[in-house]
Motif scaffolding. Structure first.
Motif, mmCIF file in Angstrom:
data_model
loop_
_atom_site.group_PDB
_atom_site.id
_atom_site.type_symbol
_atom_site.label_atom_id
_atom_site.label_comp_id
_atom_site.label_asym_id
_atom_site.label_seq_id
_atom_site.Cartn_x
_atom_site.Cartn_y
_atom_site.Cartn_z
ATOM 1 N N ASP A 99 1.810 -3.077 -6.252
ATOM 2 C CA ASP A 99 2.373 -4.327 -5.741
ATOM 3 C C ASP A 99 3.850 -4.091 -5.463
ATOM 4 O O ASP A 99 4.676 -4.170 -6.372
ATOM 5 C CB ASP A 99 2.180 -5.447 -6.763
ATOM 6 N N THR A 100 4.175 -3.765 -4.220
ATOM 7 C CA THR A 100 5.560 -3.476 -3.844
ATOM 8 C C THR A 100 6.108 -4.586 -2.969
ATOM 9 O O THR A 100 5.358 -5.333 -2.347
ATOM 10 C CB THR A 100 5.671 -2.139 -3.074
ATOM 11 N N ARG A 101 7.418 -4.653 -2.932
ATOM 12 C CA ARG A 101 8.084 -5.535 -1.976
ATOM 13 C C ARG A 101 9.101 -4.692 -1.229
ATOM 14 O O ARG A 101 9.645 -3.723 -1.762
ATOM 15 C CB ARG A 101 8.721 -6.739 -2.659
ATOM 16 N N ARG A 102 9.330 -5.071 0.027
ATOM 17 C CA ARG A 102 10.267 -4.344 0.873
ATOM 18 C C ARG A 102 11.535 -5.160 1.046
ATOM 19 O O ARG A 102 11.488 -6.365 1.284
ATOM 20 C CB ARG A 102 9.644 -4.069 2.248
ATOM 21 N N ASP A 103 12.666 -4.500 0.937
ATOM 22 C CA ASP A 103 13.959 -5.082 1.261
ATOM 23 C C ASP A 103 14.647 -4.095 2.190
ATOM 24 O O ASP A 103 15.135 -3.047 1.741
ATOM 25 C CB ASP A 103 14.782 -5.319 -0.004
ATOM 26 N N GLY A 104 14.613 -4.375 3.483
ATOM 27 C CA GLY A 104 15.173 -3.434 4.461
ATOM 28 C C GLY A 104 14.360 -2.161 4.483
ATOM 29 O O GLY A 104 13.155 -2.169 4.708
ATOM 30 N N ASP A 105 15.025 -1.048 4.194
ATOM 31 C CA ASP A 105 14.342 0.246 4.207
ATOM 32 C C ASP A 105 13.992 0.731 2.802
ATOM 33 O O ASP A 105 13.671 1.897 2.607
ATOM 34 C CB ASP A 105 15.170 1.292 4.953
ATOM 35 N N ASP A 106 14.036 -0.153 1.807
ATOM 36 C CA ASP A 106 13.715 0.200 0.423
ATOM 37 C C ASP A 106 12.487 -0.544 -0.062
ATOM 38 O O ASP A 106 12.266 -1.702 0.295
ATOM 39 C CB ASP A 106 14.886 -0.140 -0.511
ATOM 40 N N LEU A 107 11.707 0.127 -0.917
ATOM 41 C CA LEU A 107 10.576 -0.499 -1.589
ATOM 42 C C LEU A 107 10.889 -0.630 -3.072
ATOM 43 O O LEU A 107 11.534 0.250 -3.663
ATOM 44 C CB LEU A 107 9.302 0.322 -1.421
ATOM 45 N N TYR A 108 10.422 -1.736 -3.651
ATOM 46 C CA TYR A 108 10.624 -2.038 -5.065
ATOM 47 C C TYR A 108 9.294 -2.395 -5.696
ATOM 48 O O TYR A 108 8.410 -2.942 -5.035
ATOM 49 C CB TYR A 108 11.559 -3.238 -5.230
ATOM 50 N N ILE A 109 9.182 -2.116 -6.981
ATOM 51 C CA ILE A 109 8.121 -2.660 -7.816
ATOM 52 C C ILE A 109 8.834 -3.566 -8.815
ATOM 53 O O ILE A 109 9.642 -3.079 -9.619
ATOM 54 C CB ILE A 109 7.297 -1.567 -8.515
ATOM 55 N N GLY A 110 8.590 -4.857 -8.711
ATOM 56 C CA GLY A 110 9.388 -5.817 -9.475
ATOM 57 C C GLY A 110 10.826 -5.718 -9.007
ATOM 58 O O GLY A 110 11.111 -5.732 -7.811
ATOM 59 N N SER A 111 11.742 -5.564 -9.955
ATOM 60 C CA SER A 111 13.156 -5.412 -9.589
ATOM 61 C C SER A 111 13.591 -3.948 -9.581
ATOM 62 O O SER A 111 14.764 -3.648 -9.380
ATOM 63 C CB SER A 111 14.035 -6.210 -10.558
ATOM 64 N N SER A 112 12.649 -3.038 -9.778
ATOM 65 C CA SER A 112 12.970 -1.608 -9.890
ATOM 66 C C SER A 112 12.785 -0.899 -8.557
ATOM 67 O O SER A 112 11.753 -1.043 -7.891
ATOM 68 C CB SER A 112 12.087 -0.958 -10.952
ATOM 69 N N LYS A 113 13.778 -0.095 -8.200
ATOM 70 C CA LYS A 113 13.792 0.602 -6.914
ATOM 71 C C LYS A 113 12.852 1.804 -6.947
ATOM 72 O O LYS A 113 12.921 2.640 -7.840
ATOM 73 C CB LYS A 113 15.222 1.041 -6.599
#
Length: 188
Positions: A99-113
């Motif tokens: 379960d990842t989320r994208r912010d620009g060109d970065d992927l996170y799991i929860g708040s961790s990069k």
């Protein structure tokens, strides 16, 4: 576009983002996507915002993409393609249960990069690096990070290589599909 996964570990130090790295180091001529697993310790930082940061990992999955199809090369197009690559990685990780989320060109799991990425352009080509942490170990102390194998150790290295291949092939397919759409579209 040529795809190759390197079996031997290789340190990503930023030199691989230089033009024609795949040709000079691997003998691969033309547009390519190269993947491998290895540590990361970037010494030659391309992003001005990151100049004072540590960019490192004990073990990561690396993607290096190089395109020669636009002359002169376009930094804007390189960043568009970088986002496509990151979104394809996000889709593949979703299929694997992440379960990842994208912010620009970065992927996170929860708040961790989970990832680091950069796009750049030279006179001859456009380049993209995308690094995916496999473990938290070896990442900078001042950044909350996560690794694929921290979250799902059962994935194993075979699963990481499968992800690399699936993302690389999806990227090639996506670009081929765009080219096909261009060729069949009437313009005014």
């Amino acid at each position: 576009m040529i795809y190759e996964h390197l079996e031997e570990p290789l340190l990503y130090d930023g030199s691989q983002i230089e033009p024609v790295w795949a040709l000079s180091e691997l003998g691969i001529k033309g547009s390519s996507i190269i993947t491998w697993i290895g540590p990361m310790d970037v010494r030659d930082i391309v992003d001005y915002e990151d100049l004072d940061l540590e960019i490192k990992a004990g073990e990561a999955l690396h993607f290096i993409v190089e395109h020669f199809d636009e002359q002169p090369s376009s930094l804007r197009l390189a960043y568009h393609r970088q986002r496509i690559l990151v979104m394809l990685l996000k889709e593949e990780l979703s299929r694997e249960g992440f379960d990842t989320r994208r912010d620009g060109d970065d992927l996170y799991i929860g708040s961790s990069k989970l990832t680091v990425s950069i796009a750049t352009a030279s006179i001859s080509s456009m380049k993209i690096h995308l690094g995916v942490n496999l473990h938290r170990e070896g990442t900078p102390d001042d950044v909350e990070t996560v690794g694929l194998l921290d979250e799902k150790p059962e994935l194993g290295m075979d699963g990481v290589v499968r992800i690399a291949e699936n993302v690389a092939m999806a990227y090639i397919h996506e670009l081929d599909s765009i080219e096909e759409d261009i060729c069949k579209t009437r313009v005014f």
